[in-house]
Design an enzyme around this catalytic site. Sequence first.
Site, short mmCIF file in Angstrom:
data_model
loop_
_atom_site.label_atom_id
_atom_site.label_comp_id
_atom_site.label_asym_id
_atom_site.label_seq_id
_atom_site.Cartn_x
_atom_site.Cartn_y
_atom_site.Cartn_z
N GLU A 128 -7.16 -2.89 -15.39
CA GLU A 128 -6.47 -1.62 -15.81
C GLU A 128 -4.70 -1.55 -15.31
O GLU A 128 -4.91 -2.30 -14.65
CB GLU A 128 -6.93 -0.57 -14.19
CG GLU A 128 -6.63 0.39 -14.24
CD GLU A 128 -7.00 1.34 -12.94
OE1 GLU A 128 -7.66 0.63 -12.13
OE2 GLU A 128 -6.61 2.38 -12.87
N ASN A 272 -14.05 -2.59 -10.47
CA ASN A 272 -14.61 -2.84 -11.16
C ASN A 272 -16.01 -3.33 -11.88
O ASN A 272 -16.18 -3.12 -10.38
CB ASN A 272 -14.81 -4.49 -12.38
CG ASN A 272 -12.97 -4.99 -12.07
OD1 ASN A 272 -11.75 -4.40 -12.85
ND2 ASN A 272 -12.35 -6.02 -11.96
N GLU A 305 -13.10 0.84 -2.74
CA GLU A 305 -13.13 0.40 -3.90
C GLU A 305 -14.57 0.70 -4.59
O GLU A 305 -15.64 0.87 -5.19
CB GLU A 305 -13.00 -1.60 -4.07
CG GLU A 305 -11.67 -1.38 -3.59
CD GLU A 305 -10.78 -0.97 -5.51
OE1 GLU A 305 -10.90 -0.49 -5.76
OE2 GLU A 305 -9.21 -0.52 -4.78
N GLU A 327 -8.44 8.79 -8.82
CA GLU A 327 -7.64 8.14 -7.41
C GLU A 327 -6.81 9.50 -5.99
O GLU A 327 -7.74 9.10 -5.44
CB GLU A 327 -6.28 7.41 -7.72
CG GLU A 327 -6.20 6.21 -8.51
CD GLU A 327 -7.22 5.19 -8.23
OE1 GLU A 327 -7.62 5.42 -6.97
OE2 GLU A 327 -7.66 4.21 -9.15
N1 0A1 Z 1 -7.79 1.28 -9.48
C1 0A1 Z 1 -6.99 0.20 -8.51
C2 0A1 Z 1 -5.72 -0.48 -8.16
C3 0A1 Z 1 -5.49 -0.80 -9.62
C4 0A1 Z 1 -4.64 -0.02 -9.89
C5 0A1 Z 1 -3.81 -1.18 -11.21
C6 0A1 Z 1 -4.01 -2.20 -11.40
O1 0A1 Z 1 -3.13 -3.72 -11.75
C7 0A1 Z 1 -2.87 -3.95 -12.01
C8 0A1 Z 1 -5.15 -2.83 -9.92
C9 0A1 Z 1 -5.67 -2.68 -9.30
C10 0A1 Z 1 -7.64 0.79 -7.31
O2 0A1 Z 1 -7.01 2.32 -6.79
O3 0A1 Z 1 -7.76 0.03 -6.72
ZN ZN Z 2 -8.44 3.54 -6.86
#
Ligand code: 0A1
Ligand code: ZN
Length: 880
Positions: A128, A272, A305, A327
């Site tokens: 991501e 993931n 997560e 989010e």
């Molecule tokens: N989706 C994850 C946060 C996340 C976003 C981007 C990243 O790339 C470096 C890594 C993690 C979350 O909201 O926890």
């Molecule tokens: Zn998140």
Amino acid sequence: MRDAQPKNIYLKDYQSPLFLIDQTHLRFDLFEDYTQVDSRLVMRRNRQQHQNNNEPLVLVGQQLALLDIKVDGELLTSADYLLEGDLLTIYKVSNNFELEISNRIEPQNNTALEGLYKSSGMFCTQCEAEGFRRITYYLDRPDVMSIFTTEVIADKARYPILLSNGNAVAQAELAAGRHSITWHDPHKKPCYLFALVAGDLMVKDGSFTTMSGRMVELKIFVEPQNIDKTDYAMDALKRSMKWDEDKYGREYDLDIFMIVAVDDFNMGAMENKGLNIFNSSCVLANPQTATDAAYQRIEAIVAHEYFHNWSGNRVTCRDWFQLSLKEGFTVYRDAQFTADMNSKTVKRIEDAAIMRTVQFAEDAGPMAHPVQPDSFIEISNFYTVTIYEKGAEIVGMIHKLMGDAGFRKGSDLYFERHDGQAVTIDEFVSAMEDANNTSLTQFKRWYKVAGTPRVDVVSHYDAEAKSYRLDFKQSTSEAFLIPIELGLIAQDGSVLEASLSSCAENKADCYDGQLFQLTETEQSLIFSDVAEEPVPSLLRDFSAPIKLNYAYSRDQLLFLMQFDSDGFNRWDAGQNLALDVIFEVMQQQKNGQPITVDQRLITAYQGLLQQSGLDYAMLAKAMLLPSVSYIAETQAEIDIHAINNARSQVQAILADALAEDLLCLYEKLNTQTAYLPEPAQMAQRGLKNTALAYLLKSSDPQYCQLAVNQFGTNDNMTDSMAALSSLVNSAYSTAASIALEEFYQQWSAEPLVVNQWLAVQAGSVEYGNLENINKLLSHEAFDIKNPNKVRSVIGTFAGQSLVNFHAVDGAGYQLLADKIILLNTLNPQIASRLVAPLSKWRRYVASQGVQMKKQLQRIMAQEDLSKDVYEVVSKSLAAE
Ligand code: 0A1
Ligand code: ZN
């Protein structure tokens, strides 16, 4: 400066994909000097959405060495495709076909930590938002969802553990000491949820039986030396799984759920599918190495997560403009979880503080953007407090408007209607509307408009008519729908009974006795039969992310501190009182007058300590003065030094006046109990250490010994770190140096503890810290390639050591800019995040602002500026 200006991407240009990928078969051959990736994609044209059958196939890839391409088994020649920049165009494909691509990558040289990279000897991924394109050519966009099968091959001795999403379905021993494991994920997913891990890891096992009676294996993989730091995350995971079933009816959907801890990670953690990857600082803890704050962070992030499995994975985003769909909702869910596990009011206070200091500042700066942005240059720059926290506040407002049952009906409908789909924020709102038979048309403005709404409130009491009126006025010309929780308090502190006589025309149901729905730019509430003039308690529970102004007198604030039945507003009244007193001291300083602190503030704090009846966690919050950053946010023009001086003076005066009570409290709370990471103990330690920090700000040097003793005698990192921090942030520099040295000797082998050691020094609020920052940057424990170290030293310096970052000679700004320039090539995401403190240069007094701007210009003039840094710096410098 760069040659071609990076382009803006617009939401209005969204088009559904021309091709779909039904199956993705990946094979990774991992070596020390390269990794070969072979992909086989089962593809078809998206004929439901697009009629034209002649469009070429365009895939995206970054920093890949292409080996060969086959379509339906036929090797393509260079005439069949075009590789230009990041785009691979294959001219002729039919409606259904299989595409095979082989390419090589160099994970060992990947310092950006996007795609496949190495962290302390293991391979791991971060896809991501757009990291998958650094693994292979693909349709790297969240609305292309596919079934993944992944074979991982590596040297068995070095990498005994090979992981990917879903279930392990095959394994093989290969020649030359290599082995292979194949994973299959039965749920279709976008490639940003893909993950792979290979390493020599130990596993902590657990299990969870779901509400339908299925047993799920839980596994936390860590480097062997960390296996004693996995208990709490496992416990938090089980509690999260149970909570999501109870609160949202959401059950886990695979037979295995895995977490892996890695040391080098750009963010906190990543959701993931079935294989969460965590920054080790957000998952590893034992009482000796982790503070209570770290435990709380772990609980919240493990939950966050895990909750993404439904809000993010089962139902994902159509495009990255919808990022807050997953989010904002997931942050809201993890906040509810934290509130349920700990104290609801304390959690609300913490979230409101983040909104008011960090998010309001973002919303007033050059990177301000709506929760659903309409353009971006680099999506990594949009993982912001606005997307996350303001997004969560919006979901919270929907909850308040719908009520508990209505909100649950809405979320049930959302998950049921969109399971397996990639959707938009509008579809989330529609589900809420449809389930409740209501319209949120006006409310949706919250998603589309940047900036913090202000609401001014004025009250009028007519003693003769016994009527009381509250006039509300919104700052924006087009009105938001703002849910404002409010109550009226009688002079004896009781709830004042009053009947509503009228609202704005035709809006008789805008107030239900608790929640007022402000829908007009100007609107009044008129109460009749009001026996006496009440004190209004407004925006209870911080029911909307706004700035609300009401001209409370200090006596009214004292009254609310004591009598408001809403815990949040009781705390907020104390903050506003302290703020007002600090403003007065700033004025006295400016005028060269002697400093005096309103005795009422001192008496109020004394009252808190002696007889408040508040629980420990609340009392600790109530005792803290508003932070320098929060005070800065209230100023039209920020003078950090004036703010800091005034706040420090008030703090020192309070510390002297309250010393006896604080010592008494400290001694009462300083019990020798075996450490447990549970809320009651955490609250007790928190309050004790708040008292300690105050005592070290008093003018009586005897209290230094308290900190020295606590540092030497406790059994847990919370108390050690609190003692160390209070010494570092005090005038007792010799005692601080001795403790720091001892601490490092003891903990130099534990990177997470060393990071705290770096941070406590980097964040010192004592003047003259810059030299020490330079020492830390060249210390053996520092590594510019490790984001946690960068955050500990550089991030903490710029974010917390404010008087030093804003040193009048500009040396703090220069130091930060130097590091941004260095990181720009190593790790653009981390570099870009560090620009934020400089980006708000326009808000500061001219002498400082000019120097901040100069550093931004210096960054802007660099060759090869990454898109990430370019976007933030160019927007910061753009004419207003
Ligand atoms: N989706 C994850 C946060 C996340 C976003 C981007 C990243 O790339 C470096 C890594 C993690 C979350 O909201 O926890
Ligand atoms: Zn998140």
